[in-house]
Design an enzyme around this catalytic site. Structure first.
Site, PDB file in Angstrom:
ATOM      1  N   TYR A   1      64.042  22.654  44.251  1.00  0.00           N
ATOM      2  CA  TYR A   1      63.903  21.269  44.701  1.00  0.00           C
ATOM      3  C   TYR A   1      63.388  21.242  46.139  1.00  0.00           C
ATOM      4  O   TYR A   1      63.498  22.217  46.891  1.00  0.00           O
ATOM      5  CB  TYR A   1      65.249  20.555  44.602  1.00  0.00           C
ATOM      6  CG  TYR A   1      65.141  19.048  44.724  1.00  0.00           C
ATOM      7  CD1 TYR A   1      64.347  18.320  43.840  1.00  0.00           C
ATOM      8  CD2 TYR A   1      65.806  18.358  45.730  1.00  0.00           C
ATOM      9  CE1 TYR A   1      64.232  16.940  43.955  1.00  0.00           C
ATOM     10  CE2 TYR A   1      65.703  16.982  45.847  1.00  0.00           C
ATOM     11  CZ  TYR A   1      64.905  16.283  44.960  1.00  0.00           C
ATOM     12  OH  TYR A   1      64.790  14.925  45.070  1.00  0.00           O
TER      13      TYR A   1
ATOM     14  N   ASN B   1      60.176   9.037  27.799  1.00  0.00           N
ATOM     15  CA  ASN B   1      61.523   9.156  27.240  1.00  0.00           C
ATOM     16  C   ASN B   1      62.518   9.714  28.247  1.00  0.00           C
ATOM     17  O   ASN B   1      63.676   9.974  27.903  1.00  0.00           O
ATOM     18  CB  ASN B   1      61.508  10.049  25.996  1.00  0.00           C
ATOM     19  CG  ASN B   1      60.945  11.428  26.267  1.00  0.00           C
ATOM     20  OD1 ASN B   1      59.934  11.564  26.973  1.00  0.00           O
ATOM     21  ND2 ASN B   1      61.559  12.455  25.712  1.00  0.00           N
TER      22      ASN B   1
ATOM     23  N   PHE C   1      55.464  10.012  45.279  1.00  0.00           N
ATOM     24  CA  PHE C   1      56.648   9.229  45.638  1.00  0.00           C
ATOM     25  C   PHE C   1      57.883  10.110  45.525  1.00  0.00           C
ATOM     26  O   PHE C   1      58.081  10.795  44.514  1.00  0.00           O
ATOM     27  CB  PHE C   1      56.812   8.008  44.723  1.00  0.00           C
ATOM     28  CG  PHE C   1      58.082   7.243  45.009  1.00  0.00           C
ATOM     29  CD1 PHE C   1      58.177   6.441  46.125  1.00  0.00           C
ATOM     30  CD2 PHE C   1      59.192   7.358  44.173  1.00  0.00           C
ATOM     31  CE1 PHE C   1      59.358   5.754  46.417  1.00  0.00           C
ATOM     32  CE2 PHE C   1      60.365   6.673  44.443  1.00  0.00           C
ATOM     33  CZ  PHE C   1      60.446   5.864  45.572  1.00  0.00           C
TER      34      PHE C   1
END
Length: 332
Positions: free
Chosen positions: A56, A154, A266
């Site tokens: 991350y 989804n 974003f």
């Protein structure tokens, strides 16, 4: 009192469930300004898993407790502390380490939520709903009747994009990566649901009657970004917020130069860092009201106790998952 547990990791590795485990801890002694909150529910998000693997963009120092969002009930306030009342349902601060039975948090940062609302749905308020809302509002000035196209429809964010778009009078083209995901997105209210493929632009044109689509929302990256670009109108914008495909976004010079398609990124964490707190609270309060009213919800596949954190992460990373995985701590 029930044993307090937290899902803690002291290292990172390629198998996320292998680096984290439930760890008992003593009831903390509160200082002024602090609140003890019993966690009611906390989701496992893709970003949480990437923190365990080290992939991350922002990694907490180790050792760390997993979980970036959730809701709880105030059980104690520190001495001379003003805050939400004992028993009040509250939104926990982002990044609070919510995969735990209890969390200590600054009382001033707890946002009261409707006590009567479903805590499992409220638990997903901090990350996916504001991401979806901002993707729809911050990049292209859309009007009722306009079309939006997104991939990974989804996903958690994708589900909220569909629902918020409908509430705002927008129409959605929803791209998924497998046929088995189509029915679920249709049930959420997706106007058009298609399986990704090389002829995507032609199928989108046929399904929308050639509508001009000025906003594309990309969570996959790689060539999937290129396929979205091909389905957009000239001078349209693609906003990327993830790389589920594991590859960098690809957009050809044809789209960027000759068709004037713009690619932007974003990251919600940056929005939280740079946006006034009053604006943040206003958006979260608005979205909480929609969740409490049943106008926003996302499918939940299963819930697990903190003691089952390894099984929960295994379930959250499964390919054929049909809903969110939540940690719902047992409180005796």
């Amino acid at each position: 009192m029930t044993t307090m547990l937290k899902a803690q990791y002291a290292e990172r590795g390629p198998i996320p469930q292998a680096v984290i485990a439930p760890v008992p801890f003593e009831r903390p002694v509160l200082s002024q300004g602090q609140a003890l909150v019993a966690v009611l529910a906390a989701p496992i998000n893709p970003s949480d898993v990437l923190m365990l693997t080290g992939q991350y963009g922002l990694l907490p120092p180790l050792p760390a407790v997993g979980g970036s969002e959730g809701v709880g009930r105030v059980v104690e306030l520190g001495p001379d502390t003003q805050g939400p009342a004992i028993g009040q349902t509250v939104l926990l601060p982002a990044g609070a380490g919510t995969w735990a039975t209890h969390v200590v948090a600054p009382a001033a940062r707890l946002i009261p939520l409707p006590n009567e609302a479903d805590p499992q749905q409220l638990a997903m308020l901090t990350v996916n709903p504001p991401t979806a809302s901002l993707l729809l509002s911050e990049f292209v000035a859309l009007q009722p009747g306009d079309w939006v196209i997104q991939n990974s429809a989804n996903s958690g964010v994708g589900s909220y994009v569909v629902q918020l778009a409908k509430l705002r009078g927008l129409k959605t083209v929803n791209i998924v990566r497998r046929e088995s995901a189509v029915a679920g997105v249709q049930a959420q209210g997706g106007d058009v649901v298609l399986v990704d493929g090389d002829d995507l632009a032609e199928r989108v044109k046929a399904a929308t009657g050639g509508a001009e689509i000025r906003l594309g929302i990309d969570a996959v990256g790689g060539k999937a970004t290129m396929r979205l670009a091909g389905a957009l109108a000239e001078s349209a914008t693609i906003v990327n917020y993830g790389a589920l495909g594991g590859e960098a976004c690809t957009v050809s010079p044809r789209e960027l130069v000759f068709r004037d398609v713009t690619l932007k990124g974003f990251w919600l964490a940056r929005w939280f860092r740079t946006t006034p707190q009053a604006t943040q609270y206003a958006l979260l309060t608005e979205l909480a009201g929609l969740i409490a009213a049943g106008k926003l919800r996302t499918p939940i596949q299963a819930t697990y106790d903190v003691a089952q954190i390894q099984e929960a992460i295994t379930a959250a990373t499964a390919d054929e998952r049909q809903g969110k995985i939540l940690i719902t701590p047992a409180h005796g």
